[in-house]
Design a protein around this motif. Structure first.
Motif, PDB file in Angstrom:
ATOM      1  N   VAL A 264      30.674 -28.496 -68.110  1.00 14.36           N
ATOM      2  CA  VAL A 264      31.236 -28.538 -66.755  1.00 14.36           C
ATOM      3  C   VAL A 264      32.036 -29.824 -66.518  1.00 14.36           C
ATOM      4  O   VAL A 264      32.743 -29.942 -65.525  1.00 14.36           O
ATOM      5  N   TYR A 265      31.928 -30.766 -67.419  1.00 17.08           N
ATOM      6  CA  TYR A 265      32.537 -32.089 -67.235  1.00 17.08           C
ATOM      7  C   TYR A 265      34.037 -32.028 -66.907  1.00 17.08           C
ATOM      8  O   TYR A 265      34.473 -32.659 -65.933  1.00 17.08           O
ATOM      9  N   PRO A 266      34.863 -31.295 -67.659  1.00 19.94           N
ATOM     10  CA  PRO A 266      36.311 -31.307 -67.367  1.00 19.94           C
ATOM     11  C   PRO A 266      36.645 -30.818 -65.962  1.00 19.94           C
ATOM     12  O   PRO A 266      37.490 -31.404 -65.273  1.00 19.94           O
ATOM     13  N   GLN A 267      35.973 -29.763 -65.527  1.00 20.00           N
ATOM     14  CA  GLN A 267      36.262 -29.198 -64.210  1.00 20.00           C
ATOM     15  C   GLN A 267      35.883 -30.168 -63.089  1.00 20.00           C
ATOM     16  O   GLN A 267      36.641 -30.371 -62.135  1.00 20.00           O
ATOM     17  N   ILE A 268      34.721 -30.793 -63.203  1.00 23.19           N
ATOM     18  CA  ILE A 268      34.258 -31.709 -62.158  1.00 23.19           C
ATOM     19  C   ILE A 268      35.105 -32.977 -62.130  1.00 23.19           C
ATOM     20  O   ILE A 268      35.478 -33.472 -61.057  1.00 23.19           O
ATOM     21  N   MET A 269      35.428 -33.508 -63.293  1.00 23.31           N
ATOM     22  CA  MET A 269      36.242 -34.726 -63.331  1.00 23.31           C
ATOM     23  C   MET A 269      37.648 -34.468 -62.786  1.00 23.31           C
ATOM     24  O   MET A 269      38.230 -35.313 -62.103  1.00 23.31           O
ATOM     25  N   ALA A 270      38.180 -33.301 -63.074  1.00 20.40           N
ATOM     26  CA  ALA A 270      39.503 -32.954 -62.538  1.00 20.40           C
ATOM     27  C   ALA A 270      39.456 -32.892 -61.015  1.00 20.40           C
ATOM     28  O   ALA A 270      40.371 -33.358 -60.327  1.00 20.40           O
ATOM     29  N   PHE A 271      38.377 -32.341 -60.490  1.00 19.84           N
ATOM     30  CA  PHE A 271      38.212 -32.254 -59.037  1.00 19.84           C
ATOM     31  C   PHE A 271      38.142 -33.642 -58.407  1.00 19.84           C
ATOM     32  O   PHE A 271      38.803 -33.918 -57.401  1.00 19.84           O
ATOM     33  N   LEU A 272      37.359 -34.532 -58.993  1.00 23.49           N
ATOM     34  CA  LEU A 272      37.196 -35.874 -58.432  1.00 23.49           C
ATOM     35  C   LEU A 272      38.501 -36.665 -58.468  1.00 23.49           C
ATOM     36  O   LEU A 272      38.826 -37.392 -57.528  1.00 23.49           O
ATOM     37  N   CYS A 273      39.238 -36.525 -59.547  1.00 22.15           N
ATOM     38  CA  CYS A 273      40.471 -37.303 -59.693  1.00 22.15           C
ATOM     39  C   CYS A 273      41.611 -36.766 -58.830  1.00 22.15           C
ATOM     40  O   CYS A 273      42.526 -37.506 -58.470  1.00 22.15           O
ATOM     41  N   MET A 274      41.551 -35.494 -58.489  1.00 26.53           N
ATOM     42  CA  MET A 274      42.621 -34.889 -57.694  1.00 26.53           C
ATOM     43  C   MET A 274      42.436 -35.101 -56.197  1.00 26.53           C
ATOM     44  O   MET A 274      43.395 -35.049 -55.437  1.00 26.53           O
ATOM     45  N   LYS A 275      41.194 -35.341 -55.763  1.00 25.13           N
ATOM     46  CA  LYS A 275      40.916 -35.395 -54.325  1.00 25.13           C
ATOM     47  C   LYS A 275      40.266 -36.721 -53.954  1.00 25.13           C
ATOM     48  O   LYS A 275      39.044 -36.860 -54.015  1.00 25.13           O
ATOM     49  N   PRO A 276      41.072 -37.687 -53.556  1.00 20.43           N
ATOM     50  CA  PRO A 276      40.503 -38.992 -53.190  1.00 20.43           C
ATOM     51  C   PRO A 276      39.710 -38.963 -51.892  1.00 20.43           C
ATOM     52  O   PRO A 276      38.905 -39.843 -51.636  1.00 20.43           O
ATOM     53  N   ILE A 277      39.950 -37.947 -51.049  1.00 20.47           N
ATOM     54  CA  ILE A 277      39.193 -37.794 -49.802  1.00 20.47           C
ATOM     55  C   ILE A 277      38.278 -36.591 -49.951  1.00 20.47           C
ATOM     56  O   ILE A 277      38.721 -35.504 -50.326  1.00 20.47           O
ATOM     57  N   ASP A 279      35.600 -33.713 -48.672  1.00 19.02           N
ATOM     58  CA  ASP A 279      35.223 -32.884 -47.528  1.00 19.02           C
ATOM     59  C   ASP A 279      33.709 -32.680 -47.547  1.00 19.02           C
ATOM     60  O   ASP A 279      33.177 -31.968 -48.399  1.00 19.02           O
ATOM     61  N   ILE A 280      33.028 -33.300 -46.599  1.00 17.71           N
ATOM     62  CA  ILE A 280      31.560 -33.242 -46.588  1.00 17.71           C
ATOM     63  C   ILE A 280      31.027 -31.997 -45.882  1.00 17.71           C
ATOM     64  O   ILE A 280      29.816 -31.823 -45.770  1.00 17.71           O
ATOM     65  N   GLN A 281      31.913 -31.134 -45.417  1.00 21.74           N
ATOM     66  CA  GLN A 281      31.483 -29.937 -44.700  1.00 21.74           C
ATOM     67  C   GLN A 281      31.514 -28.682 -45.565  1.00 21.74           C
ATOM     68  O   GLN A 281      31.277 -27.584 -45.061  1.00 21.74           O
ATOM     69  N   ASN A 282      31.809 -28.836 -46.837  1.00 16.86           N
ATOM     70  CA  ASN A 282      31.880 -27.683 -47.736  1.00 16.86           C
ATOM     71  C   ASN A 282      31.230 -28.008 -49.077  1.00 16.86           C
ATOM     72  O   ASN A 282      31.207 -29.176 -49.498  1.00 16.86           O
ATOM     73  N   VAL A 283      30.725 -26.975 -49.724  1.00 13.66           N
ATOM     74  CA  VAL A 283      30.165 -27.152 -51.065  1.00 13.66           C
ATOM     75  C   VAL A 283      31.313 -27.461 -52.022  1.00 13.66           C
ATOM     76  O   VAL A 283      32.250 -26.666 -52.136  1.00 13.66           O
ATOM     77  N   PRO A 284      31.280 -28.585 -52.709  1.00 14.22           N
ATOM     78  CA  PRO A 284      32.395 -28.961 -53.587  1.00 14.22           C
ATOM     79  C   PRO A 284      32.641 -27.941 -54.699  1.00 14.22           C
ATOM     80  O   PRO A 284      31.706 -27.503 -55.370  1.00 14.22           O
ATOM     81  N   GLU A 285      33.892 -27.563 -54.846  1.00 11.14           N
ATOM     82  CA  GLU A 285      34.329 -26.676 -55.934  1.00 11.14           C
ATOM     83  C   GLU A 285      33.527 -25.371 -56.003  1.00 11.14           C
ATOM     84  O   GLU A 285      33.327 -24.814 -57.092  1.00 11.14           O
ATOM     85  N   PHE A 286      33.104 -24.877 -54.860  1.00  7.89           N
ATOM     86  CA  PHE A 286      32.275 -23.669 -54.839  1.00  7.89           C
ATOM     87  C   PHE A 286      33.021 -22.469 -55.418  1.00  7.89           C
ATOM     88  O   PHE A 286      32.517 -21.765 -56.301  1.00  7.89           O
ATOM     89  N   TYR A 287      34.231 -22.235 -54.929  1.00 14.32           N
ATOM     90  CA  TYR A 287      34.997 -21.074 -55.393  1.00 14.32           C
ATOM     91  C   TYR A 287      35.369 -21.184 -56.872  1.00 14.32           C
ATOM     92  O   TYR A 287      35.228 -20.232 -57.645  1.00 14.32           O
ATOM     93  N   LYS A 288      35.855 -22.363 -57.261  1.00 14.71           N
ATOM     94  CA  LYS A 288      36.340 -22.523 -58.635  1.00 14.71           C
ATOM     95  C   LYS A 288      35.230 -22.352 -59.663  1.00 14.71           C
ATOM     96  O   LYS A 288      35.450 -21.813 -60.747  1.00 14.71           O
ATOM     97  N   LEU A 289      34.049 -22.835 -59.328  1.00 12.86           N
ATOM     98  CA  LEU A 289      32.949 -22.752 -60.284  1.00 12.86           C
ATOM     99  C   LEU A 289      32.266 -21.387 -60.252  1.00 12.86           C
ATOM    100  O   LEU A 289      31.869 -20.863 -61.296  1.00 12.86           O
ATOM    101  N   LEU A 290      32.125 -20.810 -59.065  1.00 15.28           N
ATOM    102  CA  LEU A 290      31.489 -19.496 -58.974  1.00 15.28           C
ATOM    103  C   LEU A 290      32.354 -18.427 -59.636  1.00 15.28           C
ATOM    104  O   LEU A 290      31.858 -17.579 -60.378  1.00 15.28           O
ATOM    105  N   PHE A 291      33.651 -18.481 -59.363  1.00 17.71           N
ATOM    106  CA  PHE A 291      34.586 -17.522 -59.967  1.00 17.71           C
ATOM    107  C   PHE A 291      35.396 -18.228 -61.052  1.00 17.71           C
ATOM    108  O   PHE A 291      36.626 -18.241 -61.025  1.00 17.71           O
ATOM    109  N   SER A 292      34.688 -18.827 -61.973  1.00 17.62           N
ATOM    110  CA  SER A 292      35.322 -19.647 -63.005  1.00 17.62           C
ATOM    111  C   SER A 292      36.309 -18.834 -63.847  1.00 17.62           C
ATOM    112  O   SER A 292      36.034 -17.697 -64.243  1.00 17.62           O
TER     113      SER A 292
END
Length: 476
Positions: A264-277, A279-292
């Motif tokens: 899962v490392y590449p997907q999570i690191m890509a998410f962190l590097c792309m979004k400097p801000i 969103d604390i109101q949503n599950v991070p990367e929920f759609y991308k990981l569930l429907f990988s």
């Protein structure tokens, strides 16, 4: 005997070499100390308590959430409030392993005694798996089963705070590897504002520690620093209460950063590097990981996010964060899909089970999501085995029981109660027919027992009253 003499007498017993920790004795001592909160004379007397008393308490302490350890913690905390100085004992190591350290301190004195280093303290006195259990379960109510399997976060955070001083020799990588940073993230979900404040303070101290000029260099240092900053910059208030969905994500990522080979490392690191801000109101990367869409690691990515959700579904605020992405609808619609394997289905079932344990969430699932009707429809499918059908039935039982409590409570309405009762009875008949078939199959005795237990729960819930209690009608 006066209050002061009683307290001194009980403290003297603790200093005896043959003292055996006793819950009753500690409870009495805590009550006496609480009675002395306004007695300055008594506080002055016990403030300079014998060092042997403190070391005896610490060597008997295990930092867990069992009654004995909580009693010891309360005694130590009260003594600290009265002005007892613990600085000579820092770091406050505990348990039988600490006995030799404190014996050397008493024999050699402060000038000759060699203090335990932060690294040795973490490696020797804190178990990494137990710290991870604490990350996952400290928000939940303490039970007899898990009391000794999780640490008391109040003590652990104070311990971390004491070793994160300027120019501390603490190894940052060890702090992350040993799940200490994960616990700091998780503690920001605590309902106790003092725990959250201490967790945020420790996070800032760890940031300062990472930025200090020292010889420690490791490849992930910048990423860890970036992770903490993203987390802290996502809030408007100084000490917010963060959903476990968010804190568990950061806790998991703090471990993931040190393991680049993880699927899962590449997907999570890509998410962190792309979004400097963040969103604390949503599950991070929920759609991308569930429907990988990963051709190789789609199963691992899906299970990673489902594990996160199932473990972090602890309170209504966590449910709301998931619902901000229509999470329950997606999980229910995915459950019967052919692309979902058995492990993923079990994680969804665990999420639902955790959700229906909360009365307000169970009512929302009953009225808005129609969970009872969904269970009734999927439980008849031939694709699911006995274990899954029993699990669905257990979810249904908890849902039914909590909906009944809601209708019997202050917020219950007559028309809504009639509709809920009718729907529950219709669904129960269909589910009972499945359970009766499982209960008559002696080939699987374990599943047979579960089915019988669910049958009893359903019949009891349906047979009891659902109408609003009269005392609430009288109040109107």
């Amino acid at each position: 005997m006066g209050l002061k003499k009683k307290i001194v007498s009980k403290l003297a017993k603790i200093a005896d070499n043959d003292w055996i920790p006793n819950e009753e004795h500690l409870t009495e001592l805590v009550h006496l100390l609480n009675d002395a909160k306004d007695d300055t004379e008594t506080q002055e007397k016990i403030r300079n308590v014998d060092l042997k008393v403190l070391t005896s308490l610490l060597t008997a302490y295990r930092a867990t959430c069992c009654d004995l350890d909580i009693g010891i913690y309360q005694v130590l905390q009260t003594l600290e409030k009265f002005g007892t100085d613990f600085s000579d004992l820092q770091p406050l190591v505990f348990g039988d392993e600490a006995r030799k350290n404190y014996d050397n301190l008493r024999k050699m004195g402060l000038d000759l005694h060699v203090r335990i280093t932060p690294d040795d303290a973490i490696k020797t006195y804190f178990d990494a798996p137990t710290l991870w259990n604490t990350v996952k379960y400290h928000i939940r109510p303490v039970t007899e089963d898990n009391a000794e399997k999780i640490y008391d976060v109040r003590f652990v955070l104070r311990f971390f705070n004491s070793i994160l001083y300027p120019a501390s020799p603490l190894t940052s990588k060890l702090f992350v590897e040993h799940n200490c940073l994960a616990l700091l993230f998780s503690a920001t979900s605590s309902s106790d504002s003092s725990v959250r404040a201490l967790a945020f303070a420790c996070l800032q101290k760890f940031v300062n520690h990472l930025q200090e000029l020292n010889t420690e260099i490791f490849a992930e240092k910048a990423l860890i620093l970036y992770l903490i900053r993203i987390f802290k910059h996502g809030f408007d208030t100084s000490v917010p209460r963060v959903s476990s969905m968010i804190t568990h994500f950061f806790a998991r990522v703090s471990k993931l950063i040190l393991n680049p080979s993880h699927d899962v490392y590449p997907q999570i690191m890509a998410f962190l590097c792309m979004k400097p801000i963040f969103d604390i109101q949503n599950v991070p990367e929920f759609y991308k990981l569930l429907f990988s869409s990963s051709p190789e690691h789609y199963t691992e990515e899906r299970e990673w996010v489902l594990s996160l959700i199932s473990e972090a579904m602890l309170e209504p605020m966590d449910y709301q964060v998931l619902q901000n992405r229509a999470g329950i609808k997606l999980l229910l619609s995915s459950f019967a899909s052919v692309w979902l394997d058995r492990k993923s289905r079990s994680l969804i079932l665990r999420t639902l089970q955790n959700a229906v344990q909360m009365p307000s969430v169970a009512h929302d699932l009953f009225t808005r999501e129609g969970l009872h009707m969904w269970i009734t429809s999927v439980i008849h499918s031939g694709r699911f085995n006995r274990w899954e059908k029993n699990y669905l039935s257990q979810v249904f039982c908890s849902l039914l029981e909590n909906e009944r409590k809601y209708q019997r409570g202050e917020k219950g309405k007559e028309q809504a109660c009639k509709a809920a009762t009718a729907a529950s009875r219709i669904c129960s008949k269909k589910i009972l027919s499945i359970l009766e078939g499982i209960s008559k199959d002696p080939q699987f005795p374990g599943e047979q027992e579960k089915a019988l237990a669910s049958i009893n729960r359903i019949e009891k819930a349906i047979g009891n009253k659902w109408k609003r209690k009269k005392k609430f009608n009288a109040e109107e």
